[in-house]
Design a protein around this motif. Sequence first.
Motif, mmCIF file in Angstrom:
data_model
loop_
_atom_site.group_PDB
_atom_site.id
_atom_site.type_symbol
_atom_site.label_atom_id
_atom_site.label_comp_id
_atom_site.label_asym_id
_atom_site.label_seq_id
_atom_site.Cartn_x
_atom_site.Cartn_y
_atom_site.Cartn_z
ATOM 1 N N GLU A 399 -21.614 10.258 38.432
ATOM 2 C CA GLU A 399 -21.666 10.335 39.902
ATOM 3 C C GLU A 399 -22.068 11.728 40.360
ATOM 4 O O GLU A 399 -22.838 11.882 41.319
ATOM 5 N N ARG A 400 -21.537 12.788 39.690
ATOM 6 C CA ARG A 400 -21.877 14.158 40.076
ATOM 7 C C ARG A 400 -23.372 14.424 39.900
ATOM 8 O O ARG A 400 -24.013 15.054 40.750
ATOM 9 N N GLU A 401 -23.938 13.911 38.820
ATOM 10 C CA GLU A 401 -25.368 14.108 38.607
ATOM 11 C C GLU A 401 -26.194 13.342 39.636
ATOM 12 O O GLU A 401 -27.234 13.825 40.083
ATOM 13 N N ILE A 402 -25.714 12.155 40.002
ATOM 14 C CA ILE A 402 -26.427 11.393 41.037
ATOM 15 C C ILE A 402 -26.408 12.157 42.355
ATOM 16 O O ILE A 402 -27.418 12.228 43.073
ATOM 17 N N LYS A 403 -25.253 12.772 42.678
ATOM 18 C CA LYS A 403 -25.151 13.533 43.930
ATOM 19 C C LYS A 403 -26.048 14.764 43.905
ATOM 20 O O LYS A 403 -26.700 15.091 44.915
ATOM 21 N N VAL A 495 -18.039 19.696 30.931
ATOM 22 C CA VAL A 495 -19.027 18.981 30.131
ATOM 23 C C VAL A 495 -20.404 19.350 30.648
ATOM 24 O O VAL A 495 -20.625 19.442 31.865
ATOM 25 N N ASP A 496 -21.313 19.585 29.751
ATOM 26 C CA ASP A 496 -22.693 19.839 30.131
ATOM 27 C C ASP A 496 -23.328 18.505 30.496
ATOM 28 O O ASP A 496 -23.650 17.691 29.627
ATOM 29 N N SER A 497 -23.481 18.272 31.810
ATOM 30 C CA SER A 497 -23.971 16.983 32.294
ATOM 31 C C SER A 497 -25.471 16.952 32.482
ATOM 32 O O SER A 497 -26.006 15.992 33.024
ATOM 33 N N SER A 498 -26.133 18.031 32.089
ATOM 34 C CA SER A 498 -27.586 18.035 32.255
ATOM 35 C C SER A 498 -28.214 16.995 31.325
ATOM 36 O O SER A 498 -27.885 16.914 30.144
ATOM 37 N N GLN A 502 -30.540 10.566 31.967
ATOM 38 C CA GLN A 502 -31.523 9.962 31.081
ATOM 39 C C GLN A 502 -30.869 9.088 30.008
ATOM 40 O O GLN A 502 -31.552 8.316 29.340
ATOM 41 N N GLN A 503 -29.530 9.202 29.861
ATOM 42 C CA GLN A 503 -28.852 8.392 28.867
ATOM 43 C C GLN A 503 -28.607 6.957 29.322
ATOM 44 O O GLN A 503 -28.245 6.109 28.513
ATOM 45 N N GLU A 507 -31.595 1.074 36.097
ATOM 46 C CA GLU A 507 -30.899 -0.033 36.741
ATOM 47 C C GLU A 507 -29.394 0.242 36.834
ATOM 48 O O GLU A 507 -28.767 -0.019 37.868
ATOM 49 N N VAL A 508 -28.811 0.819 35.773
ATOM 50 C CA VAL A 508 -27.378 1.128 35.776
ATOM 51 C C VAL A 508 -27.072 2.225 36.788
ATOM 52 O O VAL A 508 -26.086 2.154 37.536
ATOM 53 N N VAL A 509 -27.899 3.248 36.839
ATOM 54 C CA VAL A 509 -27.694 4.341 37.795
ATOM 55 C C VAL A 509 -27.781 3.821 39.233
ATOM 56 O O VAL A 509 -26.963 4.179 40.092
ATOM 57 N N GLY A 510 -28.772 2.974 39.483
ATOM 58 C CA GLY A 510 -28.890 2.410 40.833
ATOM 59 C C GLY A 510 -27.711 1.533 41.199
ATOM 60 O O GLY A 510 -27.206 1.574 42.344
#
Length: 736
Positions: A399-403, A495-498, A502-503, A507-510
Amino acid sequence: MLHQTANSTLLFAKNNVTVHKDGKNCDGGIPGYLSLHQFNDQVILKWTPNFLVSPHPDIQQEDERSRNLDLVVSLDVRKIVSIHCHKRSDDLEGTQLIAQDGRQFPPLVFPPGGSLTSFLVSLETGLLPHGRLSPPLWARRTKHDSIFPTRRKSQRQGKIALQPIDHVVPDDPCQEARQSENYYVFHVMHGLETGVKAGLMELYQPTTNGSFMKGPLASELGSLNSDSNLNSLHNILAGVSMDSDNISSETSIGSPSEKSSVSSSGAPIQSAYEQIMHKIMSRAFYGWLGHVRHMTYLRKHLLDFVSDNISPIDKPSDASGGVTEEVWETVLSRGDVRDKEELLRLAYYGGIEPQIRAEVWPYLIGHYEFGLRPTERALHDADVRARYKLKLDEWTILEREIKKQTRKQKETQTHDMDEADGDVFNLSNYASPDRDQSPPLERIDSLSAPSTETSLSPVCRIEVNRDSPDATIMEEVDGLLETFDGDSGCEDLEVDSSGILQQYPDEVVGWLKNNIDRIDKDVIRCDRNHPYFMATKNLVKLRNVLLSYVWDGRLNPGYIQGMCDIVAPLLIVLDDEALVWDCFQILMITVAANFNSSEHNQMDLNFSNLRALLRVMDPDLHDLLQEQDCTHLYFTHRWFLIDFKREFGYDEVFNAWDVIWAAAHCSSQHFRIFVALALLQQYKHLLLDNEMGFTDITKFFNEMAEHHDVCAVLQRARQLVGDLHKELHSACAQHT
């Protein structure tokens, strides 16, 4: 021609047929137009006064005309049981119709010329082939070819002859006319009487050895295979034969000469005997057939609705007090909970005291198995917390990466707009003083207006007056979203979320992003009047549980509105994220199908089960819903979706859930269906008296939300379970 319609067949029509309002077949009646019409197998009799068809010049007042509208007759012949015919000496012919309930209609007097004969012939023509007149017309031809039985002028000792019936009524002005008339009666035999033999032959056909074999109708009733039903049919037919023999012996006359005289002139008695036999067979057969169909319906639709063995409320002890603190301390005295049956029986009949509900619910829901020792429970809790923490960390990092990605896209779009047009407002000026960056604008808009589908535009968002009530709501939304951004339960996670986006597939992210938006909308407005959810930290707990559940199922089908209403009471009672998450997962195993929008889902099955239970346990209420076209029962959708959470207050919901969860183990897994029926029966008199339709019923229960007597509803539901258990026990006993 008057009364003629395109979709009916005119059987008979005659003008100047008089009706006597006072019920006396004498002069002074009101003339009118009489007709018989046939609609498929239905025969309708109509009569209209002449002055309503063509008003008389003297009748000018509208109120006088309206007062005579009640004289218009439109009658279904199926409601008539007998026709009394009068042949007077002045060549006038009349008839009086008798309804099945014994009500007498005003006499109809025909003008001379054989009109009554034509009327009866036309009526019998319309009744055929499913009905007839008894005795039938033209059965006894005379030299005058009269349809009426021959009237004998004299009778000898011991012989029976048909005589006119003279009515002796004191002070009757029509008495003289009655004494000079002939009086005959025709019975209207409808399909119920004439089809008895045909119905019996369709169900069971006699064989050469005197027994019966199954006919075509028997194949439609699966329960008719049992020998008990064959024996019951034999008993019915034997009873009819016995009654017939008794009638024959009672109507026979002692001496041989008298017997011979009866045989020569006893045709009317034979006809009466046949009618009595038909009625006895009809009532016995259709009563038996209705009972068999009822039992068949029970076994087909409701056989698995209740448990085979339901513990009574008073054995081994009175269970009306429920699970008290003293009982719970006694149960835990050995360190484990072994008395499963007794604990469930107490919870089913009396509920659980609020002080110990947080300890008992994990057993009722299935989080703990009965018999676990304290060390085993601790290990189980540790395993649940570890799994919950893992799920929470996974979706929080994503969620943090999506934001971050969303904010970068917003900043890029804003920068491009500033370069293209210097007059465009800079959205970064709207950021709160204590925040580095604004939250996603689309989420703020959607949360600020949860009841609408369209979000506010950026310009409208900027022009909000900070001193208005709307501004206060927006500031509260900003604060809650900021809390969701920075307090998801894993703020200490390094945690290094960079590259984590891509993992996962796009479709899952959306899916996750869409579910976060839907959950945030519901969490912010979920039970905000309850003291527990006035604290922001508890809203964060609610959000974490819902997102962890959705992520654990990999977002399919994802969050659906209503799940929040099931988690909220669990969180208030248990106040433990990991424990609530595990209990919610267990509950969703049984109720998740209610949220499935597929064609054949659990909600449709709930409607079908409630409809079957209504038909068996409350036919009157079922008939009302059928008349109002409400048997779809869509007004109960919210009841089943969130387990009556909106129908009762919070404390009452806890009590209702105590009983529902306990009932799944000790009385019925379909106890929710019985609660729904009990809720309908609680207001049965209002529904029946006002003949409420779908809209009225829906509005009524919406207005009655949180005002129901939960104790009375649960008691009625338990009584319904007991009644159905007795019916099923009786049906199974007869089947075996």
